[in-house]
Design a protein around this motif. Structure first.
Motif, PDB file in Angstrom:
ATOM      1  N   THR A   1      17.911  18.973 -26.860  1.00  0.00           N
ATOM      2  CA  THR A   1      18.930  19.457 -25.927  1.00  0.00           C
ATOM      3  C   THR A   1      20.333  19.106 -26.412  1.00  0.00           C
ATOM      4  OG1 THR A   1      17.380  19.313 -24.092  1.00  0.00           O
ATOM      5  CG2 THR A   1      19.705  19.370 -23.536  1.00  0.00           C
ATOM      6  N   GLY A   2      20.515  17.907 -26.894  1.00  0.00           N
ATOM      7  CA  GLY A   2      21.818  17.493 -27.401  1.00  0.00           C
ATOM      8  C   GLY A   2      22.265  18.349 -28.574  1.00  0.00           C
ATOM      9  N   ALA A   3      21.335  18.662 -29.458  1.00  0.00           N
ATOM     10  CA  ALA A   3      21.662  19.502 -30.619  1.00  0.00           C
ATOM     11  C   ALA A   3      22.031  20.915 -30.164  1.00  0.00           C
ATOM     12  CB  ALA A   3      20.487  19.542 -31.590  1.00  0.00           C
ATOM     13  N   LEU A   4      21.307  21.448 -29.196  1.00  0.00           N
ATOM     14  CA  LEU A   4      21.627  22.789 -28.686  1.00  0.00           C
ATOM     15  C   LEU A   4      22.989  22.797 -27.996  1.00  0.00           C
ATOM     16  CD1 LEU A   4      18.147  23.945 -27.327  1.00  0.00           C
ATOM     17  CD2 LEU A   4      19.321  24.710 -29.409  1.00  0.00           C
ATOM     18  N   PHE A   5      23.278  21.727 -27.253  1.00  0.00           N
ATOM     19  CA  PHE A   5      24.584  21.612 -26.606  1.00  0.00           C
ATOM     20  C   PHE A   5      25.701  21.678 -27.653  1.00  0.00           C
ATOM     21  CE2 PHE A   5      28.216  19.095 -25.276  1.00  0.00           C
ATOM     22  CZ  PHE A   5      28.495  19.622 -24.015  1.00  0.00           C
ATOM     23  N   THR A   6      25.561  20.911 -28.718  1.00  0.00           N
ATOM     24  CA  THR A   6      26.565  20.875 -29.784  1.00  0.00           C
ATOM     25  C   THR A   6      26.653  22.209 -30.517  1.00  0.00           C
ATOM     26  OG1 THR A   6      26.204  18.508 -30.058  1.00  0.00           O
ATOM     27  CG2 THR A   6      27.265  19.666 -31.885  1.00  0.00           C
ATOM     28  N   LEU A   7      25.514  22.807 -30.775  1.00  0.00           N
ATOM     29  CA  LEU A   7      25.460  24.075 -31.494  1.00  0.00           C
ATOM     30  C   LEU A   7      26.103  25.219 -30.706  1.00  0.00           C
ATOM     31  CD1 LEU A   7      24.439  25.519 -34.033  1.00  0.00           C
ATOM     32  CD2 LEU A   7      22.233  25.837 -32.851  1.00  0.00           C
TER      33      LEU A   7
ATOM     34  N   ALA B   1      22.774  20.695 -17.716  1.00  0.00           N
ATOM     35  CA  ALA B   1      24.159  20.664 -18.184  1.00  0.00           C
ATOM     36  C   ALA B   1      24.324  21.487 -19.461  1.00  0.00           C
ATOM     37  CB  ALA B   1      24.608  19.224 -18.413  1.00  0.00           C
ATOM     38  N   ALA B   2      23.359  21.383 -20.369  1.00  0.00           N
ATOM     39  CA  ALA B   2      23.434  22.157 -21.614  1.00  0.00           C
ATOM     40  C   ALA B   2      23.315  23.653 -21.341  1.00  0.00           C
ATOM     41  CB  ALA B   2      22.345  21.699 -22.587  1.00  0.00           C
ATOM     42  N   ALA B   3      22.447  24.024 -20.409  1.00  0.00           N
ATOM     43  CA  ALA B   3      22.310  25.441 -20.050  1.00  0.00           C
ATOM     44  C   ALA B   3      23.583  25.949 -19.390  1.00  0.00           C
ATOM     45  CB  ALA B   3      21.107  25.646 -19.130  1.00  0.00           C
ATOM     46  N   ALA B   4      24.162  25.158 -18.509  1.00  0.00           N
ATOM     47  CA  ALA B   4      25.419  25.559 -17.867  1.00  0.00           C
ATOM     48  C   ALA B   4      26.526  25.720 -18.908  1.00  0.00           C
ATOM     49  CB  ALA B   4      25.820  24.545 -16.808  1.00  0.00           C
ATOM     50  N   TRP B   5      26.556  24.822 -19.889  1.00  0.00           N
ATOM     51  CA  TRP B   5      27.542  24.907 -20.962  1.00  0.00           C
ATOM     52  C   TRP B   5      27.365  26.209 -21.752  1.00  0.00           C
ATOM     53  CZ3 TRP B   5      32.062  23.287 -22.076  1.00  0.00           C
ATOM     54  CH2 TRP B   5      32.545  23.255 -23.382  1.00  0.00           C
ATOM     55  N   ALA B   6      26.130  26.533 -22.104  1.00  0.00           N
ATOM     56  CA  ALA B   6      25.869  27.776 -22.844  1.00  0.00           C
ATOM     57  C   ALA B   6      26.269  28.984 -21.995  1.00  0.00           C
ATOM     58  CB  ALA B   6      24.393  27.862 -23.244  1.00  0.00           C
ATOM     59  N   HIS B   7      25.992  28.916 -20.713  1.00  0.00           N
ATOM     60  CA  HIS B   7      26.384  29.990 -19.783  1.00  0.00           C
ATOM     61  C   HIS B   7      27.897  30.180 -19.807  1.00  0.00           C
ATOM     62  CE1 HIS B   7      27.201  31.724 -15.778  1.00  0.00           C
ATOM     63  NE2 HIS B   7      25.949  32.167 -15.798  1.00  0.00           N
ATOM     64  N   MET B   8      28.621  29.081 -19.693  1.00  0.00           N
ATOM     65  CA  MET B   8      30.091  29.156 -19.692  1.00  0.00           C
ATOM     66  C   MET B   8      30.635  29.657 -21.028  1.00  0.00           C
ATOM     67  SD  MET B   8      31.363  25.827 -17.552  1.00  0.00           S
ATOM     68  CE  MET B   8      30.093  24.655 -17.983  1.00  0.00           C
ATOM     69  N   ILE B   9      30.099  29.142 -22.119  1.00  0.00           N
ATOM     70  CA  ILE B   9      30.584  29.537 -23.441  1.00  0.00           C
ATOM     71  C   ILE B   9      30.335  31.025 -23.672  1.00  0.00           C
ATOM     72  CG2 ILE B   9      30.244  29.235 -25.933  1.00  0.00           C
ATOM     73  CD1 ILE B   9      31.836  26.963 -24.569  1.00  0.00           C
ATOM     74  N   ALA B  10      29.155  31.512 -23.303  1.00  0.00           N
ATOM     75  CA  ALA B  10      28.845  32.934 -23.487  1.00  0.00           C
ATOM     76  C   ALA B  10      29.789  33.813 -22.681  1.00  0.00           C
ATOM     77  CB  ALA B  10      27.392  33.214 -23.104  1.00  0.00           C
ATOM     78  N   PHE B  11      29.988  33.490 -21.418  1.00  0.00           N
ATOM     79  CA  PHE B  11      30.847  34.322 -20.590  1.00  0.00           C
ATOM     80  C   PHE B  11      32.306  34.204 -20.987  1.00  0.00           C
ATOM     81  CE2 PHE B  11      27.152  35.026 -18.066  1.00  0.00           C
ATOM     82  CZ  PHE B  11      27.364  36.282 -17.521  1.00  0.00           C
ATOM     83  N   ASP B  12      32.755  33.009 -21.330  1.00  0.00           N
ATOM     84  CA  ASP B  12      34.141  32.859 -21.779  1.00  0.00           C
ATOM     85  C   ASP B  12      34.388  33.666 -23.050  1.00  0.00           C
ATOM     86  OD1 ASP B  12      34.519  31.164 -19.648  1.00  0.00           O
ATOM     87  OD2 ASP B  12      34.672  29.335 -20.847  1.00  0.00           O
TER      88      ASP B  12
END
Length: 147
Positions: A2-8, A79-90
């Motif tokens: 999960t940490g690696a996916l968050f960073t990636l 938290a990592a999924a929410a981050w990916a959600h935000m990054i994709a939409f932004d």
């Protein structure tokens, strides 16, 4: 993992932001940013994080409560999924704003802080761009001269 996916997640989106902000006039930037698929790598990360937890995610988002969303986002995976959600939409919104600004001929120096605000504060960046774009209208296309 999960940490690696968050960073990636941001690492996959960052090159597109660099193109829009630092290389807006490079001929390849328009070609690259024209594709809505630039968000695909981040969407894959989101899917990898959300699908295994769909049993927890669906009830929380189908009938959201503050406590339910807090509990969902209070985990590493959430938290990592929410981050990916935000990054994709932004990124999707930033790319739309960048393409729209090119059509309207909004100066790159005006767009750079707008795009940075979109990266950092998503909806505020969108609101700033919606305000900025009112100052520039799309050029009227010349009528075609077909005989």
């Amino acid at each position: 993992m999960t940490g690696a996916l968050f960073t990636l997640t941001f690492a996959l989106a960052a090159p597109f932001w660099v193109l829009m902000i630092l290389l807006p006039r490079w001929h390849m930037t328009s070609r690259i940013i024209a594709s809505p698929l630039i968000v695909a790598p981040v969407l894959v990360i989101y899917t990898v994080l959300v699908l295994p937890a769909l049993g927890d995610v669906l009830p929380a988002v189908a009938s959201p409560t503050l406590d339910g969303i807090r509990d969902l986002l209070g985990t590493d995976d959430g938290a990592a999924a929410a981050w990916a959600h935000m990054i994709a939409f932004d990124l999707f919104v930033g790319a739309w704003a960048w393409r729209d600004s090119r059509e309207r001929r909004v100066p790159a120096l005006v767009m750079a802080p707008v795009l940075v605000s979109t990266i950092l504060l998503g909806p505020i960046g969108l609101a700033v761009y919606l305000a900025v774009r009112t100052r520039w209208t799309r050029p009227v296309s010349a009528p075609s001269s077909r005989a």
